[in-house]
Design an enzyme around this catalytic site. Structure first.
Site, mmCIF file in Angstrom:
data_model
loop_
_atom_site.group_PDB
_atom_site.id
_atom_site.type_symbol
_atom_site.label_atom_id
_atom_site.label_comp_id
_atom_site.label_asym_id
_atom_site.label_seq_id
_atom_site.Cartn_x
_atom_site.Cartn_y
_atom_site.Cartn_z
ATOM 1 C CG ASN A 2 -4.067 4.318 -3.796
ATOM 2 O OD1 ASN A 2 -2.673 4.650 -3.876
ATOM 3 N ND2 ASN A 2 -4.097 3.388 -3.401
ATOM 4 C CD GLU A 49 2.694 0.416 0.113
ATOM 5 O OE1 GLU A 49 2.816 -0.780 -0.713
ATOM 6 O OE2 GLU A 49 2.107 1.407 -0.161
ATOM 7 C CB CYS A 75 -1.810 -1.545 -1.077
ATOM 8 S SG CYS A 75 -1.041 0.049 -2.576
ATOM 9 C CD GLU A 85 7.364 4.072 1.676
ATOM 10 O OE1 GLU A 85 5.622 3.571 2.109
ATOM 11 O OE2 GLU A 85 7.508 5.184 0.604
HETATM 12 C C1 SIN Z 1 -1.605 2.395 0.227
HETATM 13 O O1 SIN Z 1 -2.697 1.992 -0.892
HETATM 14 O O2 SIN Z 1 -0.552 2.127 -0.647
HETATM 15 C C2 SIN Z 1 -1.208 3.122 1.178
HETATM 16 C C3 SIN Z 1 -2.021 3.194 1.926
HETATM 17 C C4 SIN Z 1 -2.026 3.831 2.957
HETATM 18 O O3 SIN Z 1 -1.264 4.239 3.223
HETATM 19 O O4 SIN Z 1 -2.924 3.459 4.325
#
Ligand code: SIN
Length: 486
Positions: free
Chosen positions: A159, A258, A292, A466
């Site tokens: 993604n 994550e 996510c 992170e």
């Molecule tokens: C993710 O969907 O794992 C990361 C989303 C983000 O960095 O904003």
């Protein structure tokens, strides 16, 4: 005309990168498909278990020299990598859109977002300080130093094919670790383009390796079990994360996970309704709902519900779905036909149980991977769209009455990555912010990700952070020296 209209055709690399060499392996062919058109953009002769083992061993050899380099040299090499990524951001964005589907604007945004992690950790490399602790007696001195963990395996998702790599590789390299990266099978080209630029920046052979292969379990199996890998960092689903944690346990590797989310987005009666709609559009429909931290459930208080829903419906019906490479398109396809089918099944089930699709609600005739941006009202906590991560452009709206009920609904999930809420009440900001069970809270803000802030979750959304000054700690061991003195 060069493929994908790239200024630099060599950024479209079709081999794995191991110990400074571009390797075609015998791990089966990996065809990379554009989800908007169904076209094959590239075919990589992937590597398998043997080449992955070699990558780990080479990374271990390289690590001995890399960790000994003065920190300023490591920082300068990362800075050179950052400069090259920024210089070639348009080409990198074209590659990203072609393999992942997001719009070119979003892809450019991701390249800059990803580059920011390299820049940030180039700077943080110089701040890996230790401590001197007061001793219990005068005959000794107690020192704490921080040292690189060792070889890091990074497994990254489709993604964010660029930023999820730099968010792991940059702190690892800054800390003095070396990396073996397994990018998602769907989106390996962005990873390989980053390797082209790392090589050009002068990052030594073996320090950053990219293994692409047809069998994720074969490569992942080596990375999670090889004794020379001392840490595994994974971004992806909770199911795969649990499996990797179990595999890593046999050699007691450190892990950062994550994983999935199920973010609530709460709108209280006292919210600024236009700001809340804006925040919902950003947090729900970014990357066509495939992040996510996407809001997964919109919990809206009784008094503001109808006004909020009317404005949200209007805004979503103005989106333009299409090929992300075309001008004017605001939302691209989902990553695969399977993803579109899964989102469709969840929406159909919700509608069959009484929810109503105010906008969208079905797959689009534009192509097999497209799903229409959707707003669902009348959603209840029993429905799958409430309980599971949707990973698509679907906003399920749930009505609530009191603050306590909102908190209870929000925390009623095994996930705990992000949450959002809109209110103008200062007391409520702290009450609700502290009560939400998650790692990240957006208060009157739908965008929470940046390199300066710690990103990560609690509960089954994972462990570790992170980005930010905390992010480098995931790649450092603490060593204590007890020094006897006369
Ligand atoms: C993710 O969907 O794992 C990361 C989303 C983000 O960095 O904003």
């Amino acid at each position: 005309m060069a493929r994908l209209n790239l200024q630099r055709a060599d950024l479209l690399a079709e081999r794995s990168y191991i110990a400074g060499e571009w390797v075609a392996g015998n791990g089966g062919a990996v065809a990379v498909t554009n989800p908007a058109t169904g076209e094959t953009i590239a075919t990589i002769q992937g590597v398998g278990a043997d080449e992955t083992r070699r990558a780990v061993e080479e990374a271990d050899r390289a690590q001995r020299l890399w960790r000994a380099r003065p920190v300023k040299e490591r920082a300068n090499l990362l800075r050179a990598w950052f400069n090259l990524v920024m210089q070639h951001k348009d080409d990198l964005a074209r590659i990203l859109t072609a393999e992942q589907g997001k719009t070119l604007d979003e892809a450019r945004g991701e390249i800059v977002y990803g580059a920011n992690y390299i820049e940030w950790f180039a700077e943080e490399a110089k701040r890996i300080d230790g401590d001197i602790i007061p001793p219990p007696a005068n005959d000794r001195r107690l020192l704490v130093i921080k040292q690189p963990v060792g070889v890091v395996a990074a497994i990254t998702p489709w993604n964010f094919p660029n930023a999820m790599i730099t968010r792991k590789a940059a702190p690892a390299l800054a800390a003095g670790c070396t990396v073996v990266l397994k990018p998602a099978r769907e989106t390996p080209l962005s990873a390989l383009a980053l390797a082209v630029l790392a090589e050009e920046a002068g990052i030594p052979a073996g320090v950053f390796n990219v293994v692409v292969g047809a069998s994720s379990s074969e490569i992942g199996g080596v990375l999670s079990s090889h004794p020379l890998v001392r840490k595994l960092s994974f971004t992806g689903s909770t199911g795969v994360g649990k499996m990797l944690i179990t595999q890593c346990a046999t050699t007691v590797k450190r892990t950062s996970m994550e994983l999935g989310g199920n973010a609530p987005f709460i709108v209280f009666d006292d919210a600024d309704v236009d700001a809340a709609v804006q925040g919902a559009l950003q947090s729900k429909y970014r990357n066509s709902g495939q992040t996510c931290v996407c809001s997964n459930r919109l919990l809206v208080q009784d008094g503001i519900h109808d006004a909020f829903v009317a404005k949200l419906k209007q805004a979503v019906s103005e989106f333009r779905l299409g090929n992300g490479a075309e001008p004017g398109v605001t939302h691209g396809p989902l990553v695969s036909e399977k993803a579109a089918r899964e989102v469709s099944a969840m929406v159909d089930e919700a509608v069959a149980s009484g929810a109503k699709a105010l906008v969208g609600g079905s797959r689009s005739s534009l192509g097999s991977c497209f799903f229409e941006p959707t707003v669902l009202t009348g959603v209840t906590p029993k429905m799958r769209v409430f309980r599971e991560e949707i990973f698509g452009p679907v906003a399920p709206v749930v009505r609530f009455r009191t603050e306590e009920e909102a908190i209870e609904l929000a925390n009623d999930t095994e996930f705990g990555l992000a949450a959002y809420f809109y209110t103008r009440d200062l007391g409520r900001i702290f009450r609700v912010g502290e009560a939400l069970e998650c790692g990240i809270v957006g208060v009157n803000s739908g965008l929470i990700s940046n390199e300066m802030a710690p990103f990560g979750g609690v509960k089954e959304s994972g462990s570790g952070r992170e980005g930010s000054r905390y992010g480098i700690m995931d790649y450092l061991e603490i060593k204590y020296l007890c020094v006897g003195v006369e």
